[in-house]
Scaffold this motif. Structure first.
Motif, PDB file in Angstrom:
ATOM      1  N   LEU A  57       0.848  -1.190   0.000  1.00 65.41           N
ATOM      2  CA  LEU A  57       0.000   0.000   0.000  1.00 65.41           C
ATOM      3  C   LEU A  57       0.886   1.243   0.000  1.00 65.41           C
ATOM      4  N   HIS A  58       0.592   2.171  -0.905  1.00 64.66           N
ATOM      5  CA  HIS A  58       1.364   3.407  -1.018  1.00 64.66           C
ATOM      6  C   HIS A  58       0.457   4.588  -0.703  1.00 64.66           C
ATOM      7  N   CYS A  59       1.024   5.582  -0.082  1.00 66.34           N
ATOM      8  CA  CYS A  59       0.254   6.768   0.291  1.00 66.34           C
ATOM      9  C   CYS A  59       0.940   8.010  -0.252  1.00 66.34           C
ATOM     10  N   LEU A  60       0.152   8.900  -0.850  1.00 64.81           N
ATOM     11  CA  LEU A  60       0.661  10.161  -1.380  1.00 64.81           C
ATOM     12  C   LEU A  60       0.013  11.331  -0.632  1.00 64.81           C
ATOM     13  N   ASP A  61       0.788  12.364  -0.433  1.00 62.95           N
ATOM     14  CA  ASP A  61       0.328  13.547   0.291  1.00 62.95           C
ATOM     15  C   ASP A  61      -0.530  14.409  -0.631  1.00 62.95           C
ATOM     16  N   VAL A  62      -1.840  14.462  -0.364  1.00 59.30           N
ATOM     17  CA  VAL A  62      -2.758  15.227  -1.227  1.00 59.30           C
ATOM     18  C   VAL A  62      -2.569  16.732  -1.059  1.00 59.30           C
ATOM     19  N   SER A  63      -1.860  17.133  -0.003  1.00 58.91           N
ATOM     20  CA  SER A  63      -1.653  18.577   0.210  1.00 58.91           C
ATOM     21  C   SER A  63      -0.402  19.084  -0.488  1.00 58.91           C
ATOM     22  N   SER A  65       2.032  20.756  -3.054  1.00 58.71           N
ATOM     23  CA  SER A  65       1.792  21.944  -3.883  1.00 58.71           C
ATOM     24  C   SER A  65       1.694  21.598  -5.365  1.00 58.71           C
ATOM     25  N   ASP A  66       2.438  20.582  -5.793  1.00 58.85           N
ATOM     26  CA  ASP A  66       2.402  20.165  -7.189  1.00 58.85           C
ATOM     27  C   ASP A  66       1.547  18.900  -7.299  1.00 58.85           C
ATOM     28  N   PRO A  67       0.345  18.967  -7.883  1.00 53.91           N
ATOM     29  CA  PRO A  67      -0.537  17.801  -7.938  1.00 53.91           C
ATOM     30  C   PRO A  67       0.038  16.651  -8.751  1.00 53.91           C
ATOM     31  N   ASP A  68       0.998  16.955  -9.643  1.00 53.00           N
ATOM     32  CA  ASP A  68       1.597  15.888 -10.454  1.00 53.00           C
ATOM     33  C   ASP A  68       2.792  15.243  -9.766  1.00 53.00           C
ATOM     34  N   GLU A  69       3.284  15.857  -8.707  1.00 49.26           N
ATOM     35  CA  GLU A  69       4.429  15.313  -7.972  1.00 49.26           C
ATOM     36  C   GLU A  69       4.089  15.259  -6.478  1.00 49.26           C
ATOM     37  N   LYS A  70       3.120  14.435  -6.164  1.00 50.02           N
ATOM     38  CA  LYS A  70       2.709  14.321  -4.769  1.00 50.02           C
ATOM     39  C   LYS A  70       3.775  13.586  -3.956  1.00 50.02           C
ATOM     40  N   ARG A  71       4.042  14.105  -2.771  1.00 49.87           N
ATOM     41  CA  ARG A  71       5.076  13.520  -1.935  1.00 49.87           C
ATOM     42  C   ARG A  71       4.577  12.219  -1.294  1.00 49.87           C
ATOM     43  N   PRO A  72       5.426  11.171  -1.297  1.00 47.10           N
ATOM     44  CA  PRO A  72       5.036   9.926  -0.636  1.00 47.10           C
ATOM     45  C   PRO A  72       5.105  10.066   0.876  1.00 47.10           C
ATOM     46  N   LEU A  73       4.213   9.402   1.559  1.00 49.81           N
ATOM     47  CA  LEU A  73       4.196   9.372   3.020  1.00 49.81           C
ATOM     48  C   LEU A  73       4.448   7.936   3.495  1.00 49.81           C
ATOM     49  N   CYS A  74       4.942   7.839   4.698  1.00 54.32           N
ATOM     50  CA  CYS A  74       5.189   6.522   5.304  1.00 54.32           C
ATOM     51  C   CYS A  74       4.027   6.190   6.222  1.00 54.32           C
ATOM     52  N   MET A  75       3.674   4.919   6.321  1.00 57.10           N
ATOM     53  CA  MET A  75       2.521   4.504   7.134  1.00 57.10           C
ATOM     54  C   MET A  75       2.920   3.490   8.195  1.00 57.10           C
ATOM     55  N   LEU A  76       2.224   3.559   9.321  1.00 54.27           N
ATOM     56  CA  LEU A  76       2.331   2.576  10.394  1.00 54.27           C
ATOM     57  C   LEU A  76       0.925   2.295  10.911  1.00 54.27           C
ATOM     58  N   ALA A  77       0.739   1.112  11.486  1.00 54.77           N
ATOM     59  CA  ALA A  77      -0.561   0.767  12.044  1.00 54.77           C
ATOM     60  C   ALA A  77      -0.743   1.399  13.416  1.00 54.77           C
TER      61      ALA A  77
END
Length: 528
Positions: A57-63, A65-77
């Protein structure tokens, strides 16, 4: 927002298959796998098949500034939300949560069964459908489940690859050189561990083979490549023998794959609630920062070990090294097995980890300040026999064997701590009993075993079968609870004595024999 496929070919299955295309669910790779499995296995000869589906599962930061280069976020349970997935006590039985970077609420988890977001949704439908299609037989079972950050896979490729879990510093630094040099095997192993601790395994890049430094390096590599997926793995088992003949084929066996794939791709709302997202500068960066702290602390202990020469670290610093090793292991894995509650609970470390997420050690019990450090031996946790419990001894047993660990523990107890204080005849009796049982006998057994193995291996007249029998007899004797009782020792004694040697028995009492032995020792002490 979870990442979606960029191309139609990224989707591994067709969600609206044509009735005339039974293989339309299968991508080219899966069709090839299906063909290979069909050629290799005859399902009529198999009773069951189990496999695991791993979903990254991959998560991208919707906030961004560049909608085409969304920053990846790290996840934990989230521990609390995970526990809600296993509502009753019976469902939560076996659930294990593994905190990451000491945070008690965020990490990875494993369970003997699936969480509710799978169990009560897609898996319930899958089981019901497969049962209906196979005349009511319960042919599908879903068992072991685990979820973990792929940072774990970035810093290790297998369980043996994670250096911080191997107790290398404890094994290398808490055994004095004088003790290690008593055995060629132990000396060689300690040297290998010291080389690993110093990064000598990779002289061109020492940090690539040093504990904690290598893990920190790999975390930085993951940060540079934005590799932050969170993986969920579900084990699925098919009772092949109970499938009806018309459905006993690999398409039936592999169909749960597609249903689980569709679930993760299309129904993210069912499982994303248990996950928490972090900017990479927070996690896994904090894991790399802790790695640096442990790396510097171990380097300091290595300097003190060298400064002490052949005598090595004192017991306070030895316990400090063991605590650093265990806390470093726990920081990266969250495994409760890394901690030693019998010692770390009285040191208030476990309380601090559970309530504050911090690796605290009570300085009134153990301090690693300049010099030899200090420990409160009067308050130090003890076993039932009244002896202190040492964390570093357990690591010595793992790396060098129980004989080395027992010798180290007894030597510290008799030489450095309260074991040498004797008050009255009863205290003297206990002291001598413990001295013989825990120090003299183990060391003598190790010495005799070593000499006997050397002697038997050099005997030119012994054939391989006789040699194997002799070695087996030595091993059996060395594990005996009473190795020096005559009935146990006689077969071993016969290996060294010439065939014509007669055994003579003495009629002296124990007191006479003890007095004679004592006088002989006194005479040897006074002789020049």
């Amino acid at each position: 927002a979870f990442q979606t496929p960029r191309r139609d070919s990224d989707w591994p299955l067709d969600l609206d298959p044509s009735p005339n295309g039974p293989d339309s669910l299968y991508s080219e790779g899966l069709r090839q796998l299906l063909t290979e499995l069909d050629q290799k296995y005859d399902l009529d000869n198999l009773s069951s098949i189990s496999y695991a589906l791993a979903a990254d599962l991959h998560c991208l930061d919707v906030s961004s500034s560049d909608p085409d280069e969304k920053r990846p976020l790290c996840m934990l349970a989230d521990r609390n939300l995970v526990r809600r997935e296993y509502g009753s006590a019976s469902e939560a039985s076996g659930l294990t949560f593994y905190p990451m970077a000491f945070h008690p609420a965020y990490g990875n988890f494993t369970s003997p069964g699936p969480p509710a977001f799978l169990r009560d949704h897609v898996l319930a439908v899958m089981r019901d459908n497969m049962s209906f299609q196979n005349d009511g037989a319960d042919v599908l079972s879903c068992e072991y489940f685990q979820a973990y950050t792929n940072i774990k896979r970035s810093i290790r490729y297998n369980p043996e690859d994670l250096l911080v879990t191997q107790g290398i510093a404890t094994a290398a630094l808490t055994l004095p050189l004088t003790d290690a040099h008593s055995s060629g095997r132990v000396k060689a192993k300690q040297q290998r561990l010291l080389e690993r601790l110093q990064g000598d395994k990779t002289p061109h890049d020492p940090e690539a083979s040093k504990p904690f430094a290598r893990e920190r390096q790999r975390i930085q590599h993951a940060l540079d490549r934005n590799e932050f997926a969170y993986r969920m793995e579900q084990v699925v088992s098919i009772d092949v023998a109970r499938l009806v003949p018309g459905r006993r084929n690999l398409r039936t066996v592999l169909r749960p794959l597609f249903q689980l794939m569709r679930f993760y791709l299309q129904e993210a709302q069912h499982y994303t609630h248990i996950l928490r997202c972090f900017r990479p500068q927070i996690f896994p960066q904090v894991l790399g920062s802790f790695a640096r702290v442990f790396e510097l602390a171990i380097d300091e202990m290595l300097l003190r070990f060298r400064a002490q020469g052949s005598t090595g670290l004192g017991v306070a610093l030895a316990e400090g090294v063991a605590a650093l090793d265990r806390l470093g292991h726990y920081c990266f894995t969250g495994s409760p097995q890394a901690l030693m509650p019998s010692v770390l609970k009285p040191l208030r470390t476990i309380d601090s980890l559970q309530r504050g997420g911090w690796p605290f050690i009570d300085p009134e019990m153990l301090t690693l300040q300049q010099g030899e450090g200090a420990m409160d031996i009067a308050k130090w946790p003890r076993a039932k026999d009244g002896r202190p419990i040492f964390m570093h001894v357990a690591s010595l047993a793992f790396h060098y064997g129980p004989e080395v660990a027992a010798s180290r523990h007894s030597l510290v107890w008799f030489r450095d701590l309260g074991g040498k204080s004797i008050s009255g005849p009863a205290g003297a009796t206990r002291f001598l009993r413990d001295l013989f049982r825990d120090l003299w006998i183990p060391q003598m057994v190790a010495f005799v075993s070593h000499q006997l193995r050397r002697r038997t291996s050099r005997d030119p007249v012994s054939d391989s079968q006789v040699l194997q029998e002799q070695r087996s007899a030595i091993d059996t004797w060395s594990r005996s609870p009473h190795p020096f009782s005559w009935s146990t020792y006689e077969p071993i004694w016969s290996l060294t004595a010439p065939p014509s040697t007669a055994v003579s028995e003495s009629t002296k009492s124990r007191q006479d024999f003890a007095e004679e032995l004592y006088q002989s020792c006194l005479q040897n002490c006074h002789d020049p």
